[in-house]
Design an enzyme around this catalytic site. Structure first.
Site, short mmCIF file in Angstrom:
data_model
loop_
_atom_site.label_atom_id
_atom_site.label_comp_id
_atom_site.label_asym_id
_atom_site.label_seq_id
_atom_site.Cartn_x
_atom_site.Cartn_y
_atom_site.Cartn_z
N ARG A 176 0.72 -1.47 -0.05
CA ARG A 176 0.00 0.10 0.11
C ARG A 176 0.56 1.46 -0.39
O ARG A 176 0.77 2.19 -0.79
CB ARG A 176 -0.81 -0.19 0.82
CG ARG A 176 -2.07 1.18 0.88
CD ARG A 176 -1.65 1.90 1.36
NE ARG A 176 -0.73 2.61 2.96
CZ ARG A 176 -0.67 3.78 3.75
NH1 ARG A 176 -0.53 4.38 2.41
NH2 ARG A 176 0.01 3.45 4.79
N ASP A 177 1.92 1.78 0.97
CA ASP A 177 2.43 2.50 1.19
C ASP A 177 3.36 2.67 0.49
O ASP A 177 3.80 3.84 -0.61
CB ASP A 177 3.11 3.05 2.65
CG ASP A 177 3.37 4.26 3.35
OD1 ASP A 177 3.14 5.59 1.99
OD2 ASP A 177 3.50 4.44 4.16
N HIS A 221 5.62 4.26 12.59
CA HIS A 221 5.33 4.56 11.29
C HIS A 221 6.33 5.31 10.62
O HIS A 221 6.45 6.57 10.27
CB HIS A 221 3.66 4.77 10.53
CG HIS A 221 3.85 4.35 9.45
ND1 HIS A 221 3.03 3.64 8.50
CD2 HIS A 221 4.43 5.36 8.28
CE1 HIS A 221 3.27 4.29 7.04
NE2 HIS A 221 3.76 5.49 6.71
N HIS A 275 9.24 6.98 8.52
CA HIS A 275 9.68 7.13 6.93
C HIS A 275 11.28 6.83 6.79
O HIS A 275 11.39 7.49 8.27
CB HIS A 275 8.87 7.52 5.69
CG HIS A 275 8.16 7.72 5.73
ND1 HIS A 275 7.82 6.83 3.84
CD2 HIS A 275 6.40 7.30 6.10
CE1 HIS A 275 6.18 6.45 4.07
NE2 HIS A 275 5.76 6.62 5.15
N CYS A 317 10.14 8.32 -4.63
CA CYS A 317 11.02 8.77 -5.68
C CYS A 317 12.42 8.62 -5.66
O CYS A 317 12.67 9.54 -5.43
CB CYS A 317 10.70 9.69 -6.32
SG CYS A 317 11.85 9.15 -7.65
N ASN A 326 9.31 4.24 3.12
CA ASN A 326 9.09 3.86 4.84
C ASN A 326 10.79 2.95 5.17
O ASN A 326 11.29 2.35 5.08
CB ASN A 326 8.11 2.30 5.31
CG ASN A 326 7.18 3.56 4.58
OD1 ASN A 326 6.37 3.61 3.12
ND2 ASN A 326 6.20 3.08 5.58
P1 HMG Z 1 -12.66 15.06 -2.73
O1 HMG Z 1 -11.87 15.10 -4.08
O2 HMG Z 1 -12.59 15.88 -1.53
O3 HMG Z 1 -13.83 13.94 -2.77
O4 HMG Z 1 -11.59 13.56 -2.41
P2 HMG Z 1 -15.62 14.27 -2.82
O5 HMG Z 1 -15.94 13.13 -1.76
O6 HMG Z 1 -15.98 15.34 -3.51
O7 HMG Z 1 -15.67 13.01 -4.47
C1 HMG Z 1 -14.27 13.35 -5.72
C2 HMG Z 1 -14.87 12.17 -6.01
O8 HMG Z 1 -14.43 11.08 -5.87
C3 HMG Z 1 -16.28 11.27 -6.69
O9 HMG Z 1 -16.12 11.28 -8.09
C4 HMG Z 1 -15.84 10.42 -5.58
O10 HMG Z 1 -17.24 9.81 -5.89
C5 HMG Z 1 -15.11 9.76 -5.90
P3 HMG Z 1 -16.96 12.06 -8.91
O11 HMG Z 1 -18.22 12.53 -8.61
O12 HMG Z 1 -15.86 12.91 -9.19
O13 HMG Z 1 -16.61 11.29 -10.49
N1 HMG Z 1 -15.22 9.02 -4.39
C6 HMG Z 1 -14.36 7.90 -4.55
N2 HMG Z 1 -14.30 6.97 -5.48
C7 HMG Z 1 -13.68 6.26 -5.24
N3 HMG Z 1 -13.79 5.58 -3.69
C8 HMG Z 1 -13.56 6.34 -2.58
C9 HMG Z 1 -14.10 7.56 -3.06
N4 HMG Z 1 -14.17 8.98 -2.17
C10 HMG Z 1 -14.74 9.88 -2.87
N5 HMG Z 1 -13.23 6.67 -1.62
C11 HMG Z 1 -11.03 12.09 -0.81
C12 HMG Z 1 -11.47 13.57 -1.28
C13 HMG Z 1 -10.31 11.44 0.70
C14 HMG Z 1 -11.63 10.75 -1.42
C15 HMG Z 1 -8.87 12.30 -1.41
O14 HMG Z 1 -8.58 13.04 -1.14
C16 HMG Z 1 -8.64 11.24 -1.51
O15 HMG Z 1 -8.94 9.56 -2.29
N6 HMG Z 1 -7.69 11.50 -0.61
C17 HMG Z 1 -6.69 9.93 -0.58
C18 HMG Z 1 -5.22 10.35 -0.44
C19 HMG Z 1 -4.41 9.14 -0.87
O16 HMG Z 1 -4.60 7.99 -0.29
N7 HMG Z 1 -3.40 9.28 0.60
C20 HMG Z 1 -2.68 8.61 0.26
C21 HMG Z 1 -2.82 7.64 2.38
S1 HMG Z 1 -1.83 8.95 3.24
C22 HMG Z 1 -0.26 8.02 3.45
O17 HMG Z 1 0.08 7.57 2.50
C23 HMG Z 1 0.59 8.20 4.86
C24 HMG Z 1 0.49 7.50 6.19
O18 HMG Z 1 0.60 6.06 5.08
C25 HMG Z 1 1.20 7.08 7.11
C26 HMG Z 1 2.52 8.22 7.40
O19 HMG Z 1 3.45 8.43 5.92
O20 HMG Z 1 2.35 9.02 7.98
C27 HMG Z 1 -0.95 6.37 6.02
MG MG Z 2 3.31 6.62 5.19
#
Ligand code: HMG
Ligand code: MG
Length: 315
Positions: free
Chosen positions: A26-27, A219, A221, A252, A261
């Site tokens: 995932r990450d 967690h 990095h 990257c 990580n």
């Molecule tokens: P948004 O654009 O504000 O969402 O994004 P929305 O609710 O306005 O929806 C926009 C569009 O996305 C719509 O589709 C929704 O249906 C669709 P459209 O009408 O434009 O065709 N949509 C979805 N589709 C599929 N699955 C869903 C979903 N939700 C909405 N679940 C949102 C808000 C939260 C969706 C967006 O910001 C997002 O997906 N963010 C995720 C970012 C991400 O994955 N980042 C990486 C993970 S975090 C990380 O890596 C840190 C971690 O490792 C810890 C660390 O390192 O500290 C965990």
């Molecule tokens: Mg992370």
């Protein structure tokens, strides 16, 4: 020839065993420019299971526009191996994500908040409080459905837009996630700027706020090469759940920003030397990361994978 391992030299005061929470699928893969086929991702997870990993964060049910690398989440879940002891948590940001995850058969999920306003807006398109309000019904529905829920807090030690992140800010967000019903809290150093004293202080503050040590994960990095030192500080503080990514996947290697990580191999090497059991077979894990490096077209950034040299069977 037997596989090289460090001399076992246990110091006092460390836990007997550690649960490795593997995040490479995932990450790691969410940051790769190469988008792998769902079959290769499933084979990656199978090989990780073969290496002894039991908790493997498999993918994310986020917007495919935001993370196209993981847009095949529905197709991946049915391909994962089955087993009582195996857990495959998936990231869900909102109710739409939870509905997708449940329909695909997930029984463990993770929500992911930030300790800072800036990262919350960039990662979730929401202020911090709006993001927490988005997660509350997700956690409540998941807990009601007897799912296991992890809460992440990102940018716990520093943030590229806000600089130093006050400990109290992290404690506040962590507390909100635990109140919602999360079973585990992962403390994220998203950009790798933590150092051991800071880890010690933040973990102490989280425990003092009432979060049991057994529910805390770290967690890290490895951007500045501090991830192992920070992990040791966390083990000394009594943490027994450590997130890591096979081969140090993520980021990257050609960009100056955050790298991957903590590499699971580097973690397991240290744990083996410390005499802390993880149940992971280092040899099989290294083989897996070499195999994955072939698919990604670049060498693994893990120091242990690099030190053990190329796969003799592949020349
Ligand atoms: P948004 O654009 O504000 O969402 O994004 P929305 O609710 O306005 O929806 C926009 C569009 O996305 C719509 O589709 C929704 O249906 C669709 P459209 O009408 O434009 O065709 N949509 C979805 N589709 C599929 N699955 C869903 C979903 N939700 C909405 N679940 C949102 C808000 C939260 C969706 C967006 O910001 C997002 O997906 N963010 C995720 C970012 C991400 O994955 N980042 C990486 C993970 S975090 C990380 O890596 C840190 C971690 O490792 C810890 C660390 O390192 O500290 C965990
Ligand atoms: Mg992370």
């Amino acid at each position: 020839m037997s596989f090289p391992t460090p001399v076992r030299y246990p110091p006092p005061g460390l836990p007997e065993s550690v649960s490795v929470y593997e995040v490479g699928a995932r990450d790691g893969l969410q940051n790769e420019s190469v988008i792998l086929s769902v079959e290769v991702k499933a084979e990656f997870v199978r090989r990780l299971v073969g290496a002894g990993l039991r908790t493997i964060e498999a993918t994310s049910f986020v917007s495919p526009k935001w993370v196209p690398q993981l847009a095949d989440a529905e197709a991946l879940l049915p391909l994962l191996p089955e087993g009582d002891a195996l857990r495959f948590p998936v990231l869900v940001p909102n109710r739409a994500g939870l509905a997708r995850a449940r329909a695909a058969g997930a029984s463990q999920v993770a929500v992911f908040a930030a300790a800072t306003e800036s990262f919350s807006r960039r990662n979730l398109n929401r202020s911090l409080d709006e993001a927490l309000a988005m997660f509350a019904p997700v956690v409540s529905e998941a807990v009601g459905a007897r799912m296991w829920v992890r809460g992440y807090v990102s940018m716990c030690f520093g943030d590229p837009w806000e600089g130093r992140v006050p400990v109290e800010q992290v404690v506040r967000v962590a507390g909100r996630l635990m109140e919602m019903g999360c079973a585990e809290l992962s403390v994220g150093d998203t950009i790798g700027v933590a150092t051991p004293g800071h880890v010690h202080d933040l973990l102490g503050a989280l425990v003092a706020s009432g979060i049991p040590l057994a529910q805390l994960a770290v967690h890290f990095h490895d951007t500045y090469g501090q991830a192992l030192a920070n992990t040791l500080a966390a083990l000394e503080a009594g943490v027994t759940i450590v997130d890591a990514s096979a081969g140090g996947l993520g980021g990257c290697p050609y960009a100056g920003s955050a790298t991957g990580n903590l590499a699971t191999e580097d973690l397991v090497w240290m744990l083996n030397g410390l005499g802390v059991d993880s149940g992971v077979d280092l040899g099989q894990l290294v083989q897996t990361s070499r195999w994955m490096a072939g698919h990604l077209g670049r060498p693994s950034p893990s120091r242990v994978v690099a030190a053990l040299g190329p796969d003799p069977e592949q020349g």
